[in-house]
Write a protein that holds these residues in place. Structure first.
Motif, short mmCIF file in Angstrom:
data_model
loop_
_atom_site.label_atom_id
_atom_site.label_comp_id
_atom_site.label_asym_id
_atom_site.label_seq_id
_atom_site.Cartn_x
_atom_site.Cartn_y
_atom_site.Cartn_z
N PHE A 1 75.36 13.11 -79.20
CA PHE A 1 74.17 13.88 -78.85
C PHE A 1 73.05 13.01 -78.27
O PHE A 1 72.38 13.41 -77.32
N ALA A 2 72.82 11.84 -78.85
CA ALA A 2 71.78 10.97 -78.31
C ALA A 2 72.10 10.56 -76.87
O ALA A 2 71.23 10.55 -76.00
N ALA A 3 73.36 10.24 -76.62
CA ALA A 3 73.76 9.85 -75.27
C ALA A 3 73.53 11.00 -74.29
O ALA A 3 73.10 10.78 -73.15
N ALA A 4 73.79 12.23 -74.75
CA ALA A 4 73.57 13.39 -73.89
C ALA A 4 72.08 13.55 -73.58
O ALA A 4 71.70 13.88 -72.44
N LEU A 5 71.23 13.32 -74.56
CA LEU A 5 69.79 13.40 -74.34
C LEU A 5 69.29 12.28 -73.43
O LEU A 5 68.43 12.49 -72.56
N ARG A 6 69.81 11.07 -73.62
CA ARG A 6 69.37 9.95 -72.79
C ARG A 6 69.71 10.20 -71.32
O ARG A 6 68.94 9.83 -70.43
N LYS A 7 70.86 10.84 -71.07
CA LYS A 7 71.24 11.15 -69.69
C LYS A 7 70.23 12.08 -69.03
O LYS A 7 70.06 12.07 -67.81
N ALA B 1 72.10 19.55 -75.76
CA ALA B 1 71.02 18.64 -75.33
C ALA B 1 70.15 19.29 -74.27
O ALA B 1 68.91 19.18 -74.30
N LYS B 2 70.77 19.96 -73.31
CA LYS B 2 70.02 20.62 -72.25
C LYS B 2 69.14 21.73 -72.81
O LYS B 2 67.98 21.90 -72.40
N GLN B 3 69.69 22.50 -73.77
CA GLN B 3 68.91 23.58 -74.39
C GLN B 3 67.74 23.03 -75.20
O GLN B 3 66.64 23.58 -75.19
N LEU B 4 67.99 21.94 -75.91
CA LEU B 4 66.94 21.36 -76.75
C LEU B 4 65.84 20.70 -75.93
O LEU B 4 64.67 20.71 -76.32
N GLN B 5 66.19 20.14 -74.80
CA GLN B 5 65.23 19.38 -74.00
C GLN B 5 63.96 20.17 -73.73
O GLN B 5 62.85 19.61 -73.75
N ALA B 6 64.11 21.47 -73.50
CA ALA B 6 62.95 22.29 -73.17
C ALA B 6 61.98 22.43 -74.34
O ALA B 6 60.81 22.78 -74.14
#
Length: 473
Positions: free
Chosen positions: A141-147, A118-123
């Motif tokens: 994965f969605a929960a990781a992105l929401r955080k 999630a951290k890698q994708l966020q960028a």
């Protein structure tokens, strides 16, 4: 149109030197090309990094699609992939709770890798992107992105079955997993049974309010659930199956003469019902002796997850069964059962399907099973083979013109094999035409379009994903 970002455990980067992509890759590539999208996931490589360092993101552009990959270190691979994904979720979701090997450390590793991805994708995410996440490796994965503060529309598709509460609640982290899954805006399943099982599990832990259609509220989130049975590219498969045979295959066909052929093909896995299938073939030879010496069964099962003990045990069991059955029913002129623990080129496999009289697809539990659909699509319309299909494969909900069987009942499967081997041409053609019409109507392209259209139609207000609504179509 919004850009589509697809996330899956592994990525299929096109390689012209290899056979054409199959299954999931076909649908994803088609959807991505329409939006110049991004496909993100694990590269399949194990890196040397083992501490707090972060693996470097690799970007490759190909045909308008950006492929973004990251490696995993050995520890994360072991915990996230081998242990939790494939020694906990895989057996549990296929109703083999007896094979689950739960370790809290593996759960922590599973969540850590989802957070890392999630951290890698966020960028890479743009404000208007829609995200389509695939399969059981990425349930959180969605929960990781929401955080991380990501408020984009996020959809999820589960390719395997979803278990009923009697099975799912045996997992120590079942409540955490359900809460994480409810962070998605759209949850897609292969069958209505899987969708219902998911909602039944949620309802045992939270009051589920249904607003309109399949839109629900639970754990403080609003989400939609739908059924999207995955398809294939039937005309592409038909084209691969047609045409002249390679010399060795043409020679094999001549040598077999009038011997009828049964074929099965899947990766070596305990969910596929291979030991039960071998016993059903033995029952065919026992209960219907007229087929002895006149039928050959070929089982193609390349090694899968060979470093997992359950798969090693399965391979040894199959090898013993092959020797026993051939010793009992074989002769100097006839070997009734062939077991091939090797990979076949996809194009060659479609030609093999076309040559055979019966496709035997009898998993004990399967989300869909695309091999069943591929077998049908590969047939000669003027002289098609017959599909014998497990009722516990998702494909059985669509391919009702197949001979549907209970894979646990060897005598029922044996009787279906006899029926398939002796079925009149007119009936075979009728069953084939019915199934092909369905395969063309709900092909892989339509599957991808249906899902992406529904995800696109979700409207988020300024408060983010919790204010989910759905545009009228």
């Amino acid at each position: 149109m919004s850009r589509l970002v697809v996330v899956s455990n592994r990525i299929a980067i096109p390689n012209k030197s290899k056979a054409s992509a199959g299954g999931l890759a076909v649908g994803i590539l088609d959807a991505l090309k329409n939006t110049s999208g991004v496909w993100f996931g694990w590269s399949g490589e194990i890196s040397e990094i083992s501490g707090e360092e972060e693996d470097e993101l690799s970007l490759v552009e190909n045909d308008g699609i950006t492929y973004a990959t990251v490696p995993l270190n050995q520890n994360d691979y072991d915990l996230y992939y081998l242990q939790f994904s494939n020694a906990v979720i895989w057996p549990a979701f296929h109703y083999r709770i007896d094979l689950v090997q739960f370790q809290r450390e593996a759960w922590d590793g599973y969540c850590r890798v989802n957070d890392l991805f999630a951290k890698q994708l966020q960028a890479l995410i743009k404000p208007d992107d829609i995200l389509w996440i695939h399969d059981y490796h990425l349930l959180p994965f969605a929960a990781a992105l929401r955080k991380l503060g990501v408020t984009n529309r996020i959809g999820f598709f589960l390719h395997i079955p979803f278990p009923t509460p009697e099975i799912f609640t045996a997992l120590p982290t079942h409540e955490e997993l359900l809460k994480m899954m409810c962070e998605y805006d759209l949850l897609g399943f292969q069958t209505e049974s899987d969708r219902s099982a998911f909602l039944e599990n949620v309802s045992q832990l939270s009051e589920v309010a249904q607003t309109a259609g399949q839109i629900h509220q639970a754990f403080g989130n609003t989400f939609r659930t739908e059924v999207y049975p995955i398809g294939i590219a039937p005309d592409s498969i038909k084209e691969m199956a047609e045409g002249p045979l390679p010399p060795k295959m043409a020679e094999m066909k001549r040598e077999l003469g009038d011997v009828q052929n049964i074929i099965s093909c899947e990766r070596l896995d305990y969910t596929k019902g291979l030991p039960e299938r071998f016993l059903a073939f033995e029952a065919l030879l026992e209960n219907f002796p007229q087929h002895r010496g006149k039928v050959r069964y070929s089982q193609i099962a390349p090694t899968s997850r060979g470093d997992v003990l359950a798969y090693q045990d399965l391979r040894h069991q199959l090898e013993m069964e092959v020797g026993r059955i051939n010793g009992k029913y074989g002769s100097l002129n006839s070997t009734p059962l062939f077991y091939l623990n090797q990979h076949f080129d996809r194009r060659l496999l479609m030609k093999l399907f076309r040559l055979t009289d019966v496709g035997l697809v009898t998993p004990l539990r399967d989300g869909m099973n695309l091999v069943a659909k591929e077998y049908v699509a590969a047939q000669d319309p003027a002289d098609p083979g017959v599909l014998v299909l497990s009722r516990f494969a998702g494909a059985a909900n669509e391919l009702s013109a197949a001979l549907i069987v209970n894979p646990y009942d060897r005598d029922e499967v044996a009787a279906a094999l006899d029926q398939a081997l002796t079925m009149p041409l007119e009936e075979r053609i009728s069953r084939y035409n019915e199934m092909m019409a369905l395969l063309r109507e709900n092909d892989i392209e339509q599957w991808g379009k249906n899902y992406v259209d529904d995800l696109q139609a979700i409207v988020l207000n300024s408060k983010g994903h919790d204010a989910l609504t759905h545009e009228a179509s």
